[in-house]
Design a protein around this motif. Structure first.
Motif, PDB file in Angstrom:
ATOM      1  N   PRO A  39       0.826  -1.210   0.000  1.00 52.37           N
ATOM      2  CA  PRO A  39       0.000   0.000   0.000  1.00 52.37           C
ATOM      3  C   PRO A  39       0.860   1.259   0.000  1.00 52.37           C
ATOM      4  O   PRO A  39       1.899   1.319   0.657  1.00 52.37           O
ATOM      5  N   GLY A  40       0.435   2.237  -0.754  1.00 54.14           N
ATOM      6  CA  GLY A  40       1.188   3.476  -0.866  1.00 54.14           C
ATOM      7  C   GLY A  40       0.595   4.601  -0.056  1.00 54.14           C
ATOM      8  O   GLY A  40      -0.253   4.392   0.808  1.00 54.14           O
ATOM      9  N   PHE A  41       1.057   5.824  -0.329  1.00 51.64           N
ATOM     10  CA  PHE A  41       0.575   7.059   0.299  1.00 51.64           C
ATOM     11  C   PHE A  41       0.686   7.011   1.824  1.00 51.64           C
ATOM     12  O   PHE A  41      -0.155   7.553   2.538  1.00 51.64           O
ATOM     13  N   GLY A  42       1.712   6.348   2.347  1.00 56.46           N
ATOM     14  CA  GLY A  42       1.945   6.320   3.782  1.00 56.46           C
ATOM     15  C   GLY A  42       1.375   5.111   4.493  1.00 56.46           C
ATOM     16  O   GLY A  42       1.789   4.799   5.612  1.00 56.46           O
ATOM     17  N   LEU A  43       0.418   4.416   3.888  1.00 59.59           N
ATOM     18  CA  LEU A  43      -0.167   3.241   4.537  1.00 59.59           C
ATOM     19  C   LEU A  43       0.865   2.123   4.657  1.00 59.59           C
ATOM     20  O   LEU A  43       0.944   1.429   5.686  1.00 59.59           O
ATOM     21  N   GLY A  44       1.657   1.942   3.614  1.00 60.23           N
ATOM     22  CA  GLY A  44       2.710   0.927   3.659  1.00 60.23           C
ATOM     23  C   GLY A  44       3.743   1.245   4.724  1.00 60.23           C
ATOM     24  O   GLY A  44       4.306   0.335   5.355  1.00 60.23           O
TER      25      GLY A  44
END
Length: 457
Positions: A39-44
């Motif tokens: 997951p991108g945008f900080g979720l990862g």
């Protein structure tokens, strides 16, 4: 007026045709997964930190975080002034891929009610199955669990969350602090405050999960972005739930927020909109808890300060000497970088403005708790001159003064005022307590404003 649809995608293989419910919508696709199925945008970033501690949340908790990210993208990148007919109420549709679409679809009416109340917009939410190629988004840990937190606590870098963490640690709890940020100012204060807590309570292992969650300004092709940020606590809560679910054992999420701000009764009619947030309002928190229960996530939100003013929180802090020494390093201001383009370079450094609603409540709380306030404010002395109410320097001061005047003239209005931001139907036996904290919080600010002059110049 422009209707917007946000279609969530999980990687380049997610090419399923999604038909928005309206043909006149402005549709935007956002890929929430990078090339490595992360997951991108900080979720990862949040998942990686949990994984490094041997923790893994359920896919349902991950789906909640993805939904929250989609809400954040829409809330921060769709302009109210340009895309809403009344320059406030936007019409937004989300289509999000999840592991169990039937479960999520059954909860769509509740999610819509929750988001409508939180942001003041009109939301529609739809769910579809994840593509088979995705599998699980939360990777299995490669090490044994090394973290033993007993509670999760929101950690914004502000004074309330700092007090909340101190009280938890002093009581013997082992909190996992959860933060999200987008700008460097917020990040700086969160990191500093977490580090001094770790030093002060060196006998306890304090884990701090931080995620930089945000979206490029051009991710949605609009004329401008949005700065009211009414939906930010949906993301904050979702990240905290991600951590709590990974810990397991019915872990509580502590939401440290003083009662006056939590109720956030509008000081004047103008504050019913952008300036009257509902990020920890009791009705909103109850709906979020209802959502968690419906999803089968065994965690709940709890605000232990719902019936205390900020000053009462500070005065009763379990380590007052430590709080007094470090309070200046917390950040409460709603616009610390408001002077970043000032012609005078000496005025560009981020700091508390000293005149917004959060700053005034903060100043009043510190005055109440220990008197001397060494926080650097742009308006250092509120009594030094007459504040112009035609400018931002005096607007919120005057709003407080007018509300205090109205309350003094008609004290009974308080029992009606507390219902103005939203229903209090979930706690009918605590109405007197809500009224009491509202009045006490206003009076606290009133003592700060004695002798302060504000009028049109």
């Amino acid at each position: 007026m422009k209707h917007h649809t946000i279609i969530g995608r999980l990687g380049p293989a997610d090419t399923v045709t999604v038909a928005p419910t309206r043909t006149d919508t402005f549709s935007t696709e956002i890929n929430f997964v990078d090339g490595d199925h992360r997951p991108g945008f900080g979720l990862g970033q949040a998942l990686d930190q949990l994984r490094s501690l041997g923790l893994r949340p359920s896919e349902t908790a991950v789906d909640l975080a993805v939904l929250a990210a989609a809400v954040t993208a829409a809330d921060t990148r769709i302009s109210r002034s340009n895309d809403a007919a009344d320059e406030w109420t936007r019409e937004i549709e989300l289509n999000v891929p999840v592991q169990n679409p039937d479960l999520w679809t059954s909860l769509a009416p509740l999610i819509r009610t929750t988001l409508n109340f939180l942001t003041g917009d009109r939301w529609q939410v739809y769910f579809r199955p994840r593509i088979a190629a995705i599998g699980e988004l939360a990777s299995a840990p490669t090490k044994l669990c090394t973290a033993t937190p007993t509670i999760v606590s929101l950690f914004s870098g502000g004074l309330d969350s700092f007090i909340g963490a101190i009280d938890l640690l002093a009581s013997g709890q082992v909190p996992m602090l959860v933060s999200h940020y987008w700008d460097g100012i917020t990040s700086k204060h969160q990191v500093y405050c977490a580090e001094v807590l770790k030093k002060r309570f060196a006998g306890t292992t304090v884990q701090h999960i931080r995620a930089r969650v945000g979206f490029p300004t051009d991710i949605i092709e609009v004329d401008s972005v949005e700065d009211t940020l009414r939906g930010r606590s949906f993301l904050f809560f979702a990240l905290a739930v991600l951590a709590a679910d990974a810990i397991g054992s019915d872990t509580v999420v502590c939401v440290p927020e003083n009662g006056l701000i939590s109720l956030n009764v509008p000081l004047d009619p103008l504050r019913l909109g952008a300036l009257s947030t509902r990020t920890t309002h009791p009705y909103y928190m109850a709906r979020f808890d209802e959502l968690l229960c419906g999803l089968g996530l065994r965690t709940r939100l709890e605000n232990p300060y719902a019936f205390r003013t900020k000053g009462e929180m500070a005065k009763a802090c379990a380590d007052l000497a430590f709080l007094r020494n470090e309070a200046r390093n917390t950040m409460s201001c709603s616009s610390p970088a408001s002077r970043r383009y000032d012609p005078d370079p000496s005025q560009r450094d981020p700091k508390h403005c000293g005149r917004c609603v959060p700053c005034l409540i903060r100043r009043a709380a510190i005055l109440e708790a220990w008197g001397a306030d060494d926080t650097p404010y742009r308006i250092a002395d509120l009594r030094a001159r007459v504040l112009d109410t035609k400018k931002v320097e005096g607007q919120h001061v005057r709003s407080f003064q007018l509300m205090l005047s109205r309350l003094a003239q008609k004290p009974d209005r308080a029992r009606f005022d507390i219902h103005r931001p939203g229903p209090l139907v979930d706690h009918p036996d605590r109405l007197k307590d809500y009224e009491a904290v509202y009045v006490a919080g206003l009076q606290e600010v009133g003592r700060l404003l004695q002798g302060v002059r504000a009028r049109p110049q």
